[in-house]
Write an enzyme that holds these catalytic residues in place. Sequence first.
Site, PDB file in Angstrom:
ATOM      1  N   SER A  69       0.849  -1.189   0.000  1.00  0.00           N
ATOM      2  CA  SER A  69       0.000   0.000   0.000  1.00  0.00           C
ATOM      3  C   SER A  69       0.889   1.245   0.000  1.00  0.00           C
ATOM      4  CB  SER A  69      -0.903   0.008   1.239  1.00  0.00           C
ATOM      5  OG  SER A  69      -0.119   0.199   2.408  1.00  0.00           O
ATOM      6  N   ASP A  71       0.979   5.515   1.365  1.00  0.00           N
ATOM      7  CA  ASP A  71       0.382   6.576   2.166  1.00  0.00           C
ATOM      8  C   ASP A  71       0.478   7.887   1.390  1.00  0.00           C
ATOM      9  OD1 ASP A  71       0.079   4.744   4.267  1.00  0.00           O
ATOM     10  OD2 ASP A  71       2.076   5.193   5.027  1.00  0.00           O
TER      11      ASP A  71
END
Length: 148
Positions: A69, A71
């Site tokens: 993932s 941020d």
Amino acid sequence: MKALLILGLFLLSNTVQGKIYGRCELARALKKLGMDGYKGISLANWMCLAKWESSYNTKATNYNPGDKSTDYGIFQINSRYWCNNGKTPRAVNACHISCNALLQDNISQAVACAKRVVRDPQGIRAWMAWRSHCQNRNLSEYVRGCGV
Ligand SMILES: *[C@@H]1O[C@H](CO)[C@@H](O)[C@H](O)[C@H]1NC(C)=O
Ligand SMILES: *[C@@H]1O[C@H](CO)[C@@H](O)[C@H](O)[C@H]1NC(C)=O
């Protein structure tokens, strides 16, 4: 030459800078967007969180190899749960936005998504940087002299 190339790539990937907010500028913008006291979270807590997550840089991104993932933005909102970047496995996109929307100079969508994050039971504890740098601290310096 190789060193220069590597430096160039580094600059490209890390300093494609958008807006870096001044401390008081951000404090005033967050206040205007209704963050002071949202879910009982004071403006100083939001400021401390933004400082440690992004240094007030709207274009900050960080990749997490563990779950693949990324941020995004001033609050470093994560693509596994909150936004869609089209490449995160098992992504949820609870804020119903493109992750790129979190990198705009105009922080209103990042703020709306951060509000969504703290509506979950864990609240502001969702942010590790808040737990390590802001929780149980005197945060008055983050808003000092800003007239907010
Ligand atoms: C920022 O974006 C929001 C919508 O996302 C819009 O309503 C607002 O007018 C914009 N603010 C500025 C200063 O452009
Ligand atoms: C927090 O720090 C400020 C400035 O250093 C000080 O004036 C204030 O009294 C402190 N607040 C608490 C609750 O300790």
